[in-house]
Design a protein around this motif. Structure first.
Motif, short mmCIF file in Angstrom:
data_model
loop_
_atom_site.label_atom_id
_atom_site.label_comp_id
_atom_site.label_asym_id
_atom_site.label_seq_id
_atom_site.Cartn_x
_atom_site.Cartn_y
_atom_site.Cartn_z
N SER A 120 36.19 89.55 -2.89
CA SER A 120 35.60 88.28 -2.45
C SER A 120 34.52 89.01 -1.10
CB SER A 120 36.30 87.18 -1.89
OG SER A 120 37.65 87.56 -1.10
N TRP A 128 40.70 89.23 -7.17
CA TRP A 128 39.99 87.81 -6.98
C TRP A 128 39.54 88.40 -4.63
CZ3 TRP A 128 41.46 85.61 -2.14
CH2 TRP A 128 42.22 85.53 -2.04
N LEU A 152 32.92 81.15 0.19
CA LEU A 152 32.06 82.31 0.44
C LEU A 152 30.61 82.78 -0.72
CD1 LEU A 152 34.98 83.15 -1.58
CD2 LEU A 152 34.37 84.61 0.85
N THR A 192 37.95 83.38 -6.49
CA THR A 192 39.32 82.69 -5.98
C THR A 192 38.92 82.19 -6.46
OG1 THR A 192 37.79 84.61 -4.77
CG2 THR A 192 38.70 82.37 -3.57
N ALA A 229 33.00 84.35 -5.85
CA ALA A 229 33.43 83.15 -5.31
C ALA A 229 34.26 82.34 -6.33
CB ALA A 229 32.66 82.35 -4.63
#
Lengths: 252, 559
Positions: B237, B233, B145, B161, B158
């Motif tokens: 993302s 997230w 990402l 995530t 990122a």
């Protein structure tokens, strides 16, 4: 003299507030070599002194050790200096050795665990020294974009930080796994505490990396790691992964 | 067979290594090596699936003589084909899409490593391999990402995530430790064998071990599959490269459904956990779908659509339709991957033509075209209710007389019905000049959806869980009390009818609202468009925590 022994051992196998001693000494050490020696030897001294305690580790030490680990992991979130960050992560990790000890782990294995925690921190200390040489300070947020300006250096830095925060295949991962297993044996809630410390490490690691590698490169011309140095770091990391895989074999 | 099992994750690992080593000599052409390796891996996975279909029983292979096991069974081979298929499309797409990006070679190395890790995860036959790969996926996704290292916001999201995935890693780790301690082995088939024979009297903090482990596994699945409160997230993302979004939405985010299926023997012996799974899934499906409707960014809208679909998938698990969840994740993976890879074209087309349809009056008066019509809502509403009843009655006559009594069969039909009702709502919003054709197509598509959903999921059931007794056990574990089951069915039916009534009411009143209702509606819209303020809440929490950490450092003199 049990109290004296506890104080001495609590200094080397960090227990708050005695843990501040190590970070004070590390902060005062300007020489990279001295810092490396401290990172390698400090917990080993604590483990050598540990047999001084004839009686089993008292119950109150374990929550205190977990508190120390969590406190330093939390405090590491707000750090920007690589040297301090290494010290806090070391303190947090070594405090967990008490939990492994509570599970009647052989002393040799504990020495190896301490070494496993220290080894990637030694690599980070060397990288920090490299940053200080290039930019005057190893400080996140001062100069970003290392991924662009120093691609080899950044790749090594990423892998070293991953090794410190106990990413799979590095030995720290297996040490943490064993520690969680030991904790779950005698107190399942303790295992939850250890995993939360682990979570804080991941957060701290990501913040450190983002402070260095992300963003546009600065204007100043800096020299990346040469091939020899990159090879040496890569070899050290490969050895770490190999020892991690050896640990995997032992666990399986 | 053994060689194929080892080669499946081995080829992408080798490809990653070669792509890295040969990158300097081959330049951008090195990416073709990665594509060929993925194609080869896909072929191997198809061969393995074929063997399993042909009757080769589940097989475990030790990884280089160690205790790490790879397991080839219907679930793992099916998932491996899906993963490599999607990965292959993403590889080919990335050849040109990423051509002008910096770190082209690194991207393919990471893509290969991700493919290998996903394959190892789905074929993991022991707890340790499973938790290692489960954690590595989060790490690799973080770097994929953040492919564009210049983009600070991409790394920010990122990180969201990564930290959510880490939160999900920990329950799985604790579950694995508890299982290992209780049964003395890390081998999944051995653990499941012991659980099937006798789960034993194991307890954790006074709770039955199976309940604790099932709850922890469900938590891990929730984090991976973006269930409500652990979902923030997912829509953010999108700052990563589009091929990564496609891979993530089509393959990685579905892992929650896989995990629940892998630990099906544990869930079978748990008591209330599947009901909680159902509630969380249901809530996520509703929230995700509502949030999707308020987005004006195509990728973010697709992100929330994925959240809704994941809720649906988890809900299916919660109601005992485990294999249906696998069918759902495959179908969702394929269409969502396609949508993501086509998102760029949509954005490009929107720059030339906004796509807003012309006013009906304009087309009738100026362009002299016949006015477009909508299908009468009463007909569509009647169809929504009549077709499932017709299928149920037909099944009663043709399949089994006790069909009404089989909760599992009703569950499958129920999901087919919900999906079909969504389709009918969508068709109703369309306008056409050929009304009869649209009605015929609606009836046909609705019947195909309901029947298809029921039949295909039954086929998946037979393939993934060939033991009829075990299939019954899964449904029994998720069995609702008859009162609650009937209440739920009635409630859903009422919601669908209510939907049609709102449509009728809006049409009759020309979408006019009183000032009070308009204000209420706007407040509701603001709440949704701010995503229930959850993102703000999490950001605030992390800032407070960081400030507290900084304050602690100050108090303790930085030592």
């Amino acid at each position: 003299m049990p109290t004296g022994s506890y104080l001495l051992i609590g200094l080397f196998l960090p227990l708050f507030p005695l843990s501040m001693g190590f970070n004070f000494v590390l902060g005062k050490s300007r020489s990279t070599l001295l810092r490396i020696v401290l990172l390698l030897l400090w917990p080993q001294i604590g483990l050598i002194l540990l047999p001084m305690l004839d009686s089993p580790v008292p119950g109150w030490i374990i929550p205190l050790a977990l508190f120390t680990a969590a406190l330093y992991a939390l405090r590491a979130l707000a750090l920007r200096d690589v040297g301090q960050w290494s010290g806090f992560l070391a303190t947090s990790a070594w405090a967990l050795l008490w939990i492994a000890r509570q599970g009647d782990m052989p002393m040799l294995q504990l020495h190896l665990f301490a070494l496993g925690f220290s080894a990637p921190l030694v690599l980070l200390t060397l990288l920090g020294a490299g940053l200080a040489r290039r930019f005057g300070a190893a400080y996140t947020g001062l100069y970003g974009g290392l991924a662009e300006s120093l691609p080899r250096f950044s790749a090594i830095l990423v892998l070293v930080v991953l090794a410190i925060i106990a990413t799979p295949l590095f030995p720290t991962f297996f040490i943490m796994l064993v520690t969680v297993m030991q904790a779950a044996t005698f107190m399942p809630l303790l295992a939850v505490g250890v995993t939360l410390v682990w979570l804080l490490w991941s957060w701290a690691g990501a913040r450190l990396l983002q402070g260095f590698i992300v963003g546009p490169a600065g204007d100043e011309a800096v020299i990346d790691l040469n091939r020899l140095a990159t090879g040496a770091y890569a070899l050290a990391l490969t050895l770490l992964v190999a020892s991690g895989l050896y640990g995997l074999g032992v666990l399986l | 067979m053994e060689q194929i099992i080892l080669l499946i994750p081995g080829v992408p690992i080798l490809s990653a290594l070669l792509t890295h080593l040969l990158g300097r000599q081959m330049g951008r052409r090195v990416a073709r090596l990665s594509v060929i390796a993925t194609l080869l891996t896909f072929g191997l996975c198809v061969a393995a699936l074929w063997m399993v279909i042909a009757g080769h029983g589940p097989q475990t292979v030790s990884l280089f003589g160690s205790g790490a096991l790879l397991l080839l069974d219907p679930l793992s081979t099916l998932m491996a084909v899906v993963i490599t298929g999607i990965s292959l499309v993403v590889h080919v797409y990335s050849l040109r899409y990423m051509a002008e990006e910096i770190g082209y070679g690194r991207f393919f190395v990471l893509l290969d490593l991700m493919t290998a890790t996903l394959l190892l995860m789905v074929t993991a036959g022991d707890l340790l391999t499973l938790i290692i790969t489960w954690q590595l996926i989060g790490v690799l996704l973080y770097f994929l990402l953040g492919q564009n290292t210049r983009d600070v916001s991409a790394y920010r999201y990122a990180f969201w995530t990564k930290i959510t995935y880490r939160i999900g890693d920990l329950p799985l780790l604790i579950a694995a430790v508890l299982l290992y301690q209780a049964y003395g082995t890390g081998s999944l088939p051995a653990i499941f064998e012991q659980i099937s024979t006798d789960p034993g009297p194991h307890q954790v903090l006074g709770w039955p071990l199976m309940d604790v482990v099932a709850g922890l596994i469900a938590l891990a699945a929730f984090a991976r599959s973006a269930q409500f409160l652990l979902h923030t997230w997912l829509p953010y993302s999108m700052s990563g490269p589009t091929p990564v979004s496609a891979l993530m939405h089509a393959g990685i985010v579905n892992a929650g459904g896989f995990l629940i299926n892998r630990f099906a023997p544990v869930f079978v012996h748990s008591s209330e956990i599947l009901h909680w799974v159902f509630i969380v899934g249901l809530f996520t499906a509703i929230i995700g779908s509502v949030l999707m409707l308020t987005q004006n960014d195509i990728k973010k809208s697709l992100g929330y659509s994925t959240m809704g679909q994941m809720g649906f998938m988890i809900m299916e698990c919660g109601i005992g339709a485990f294999s249906l969840a696998i069918y759902h994740l495959i179908a969702h993976g394929l269409f969502k991957g396609t949508l993501f890879l086509g998102a760029g074209n949509v954005i490009h087309a929107a720059r030339g033509d906004d796509g807003v349809p012309k006013d009906d009056l304009y087309t009738f008066v100026v362009e002299r075209r016949p006015i477009r019509q909508r299908v009468p809502w009463r007909l569509m509403a009647a169809m929504t209710l009549a077709v499932p009843i017709a299928i149920l009655v037909a099944a009663h006559w043709l399949v089994a007389e006790d069909y009404f009594q089989k909760q599992s069969a009703i569950v499958l039909l129920f999901f087919g019905w919900i999906t079909g009702a969504q389709l009918i709502f969508t068709i109703y919003r369309m306008q056409t000049r050929n009304l009869r054709r649209l009605i015929t197509l609606s009836i046909f598509s609705f019947a195909v959806v309901v029947l298809g959903y029921t039949l295909i999921s039954h086929a998946f059931d037979l393939f993934l869980y060939p033991d009829p007794a075990f299939r019954e056990q899964i449904y029994a574990a998720a069995d609702f009390d008859l009162f609650w089951f009937d209440l739920l069915m009635g409630l859903i039916a009422l919601v669908i009818i209510f939907g049609w009534l709102i449509i009728s009411f809006s049409e009759q009143n020309g979408h006019h609202k009183s000032p009070y209702r308009r204000r209420l509606w706007l407040s509701f819209y603001a709440l949704i468009s701010r995503e229930f303020y959850l993102t703000d809440l999490y950001t605030r929490f992390s800032r407070v925590l960081l400030a507290f950490a900084g304050r602690l450092n100050l108090w303790l003199r930085w030592i």
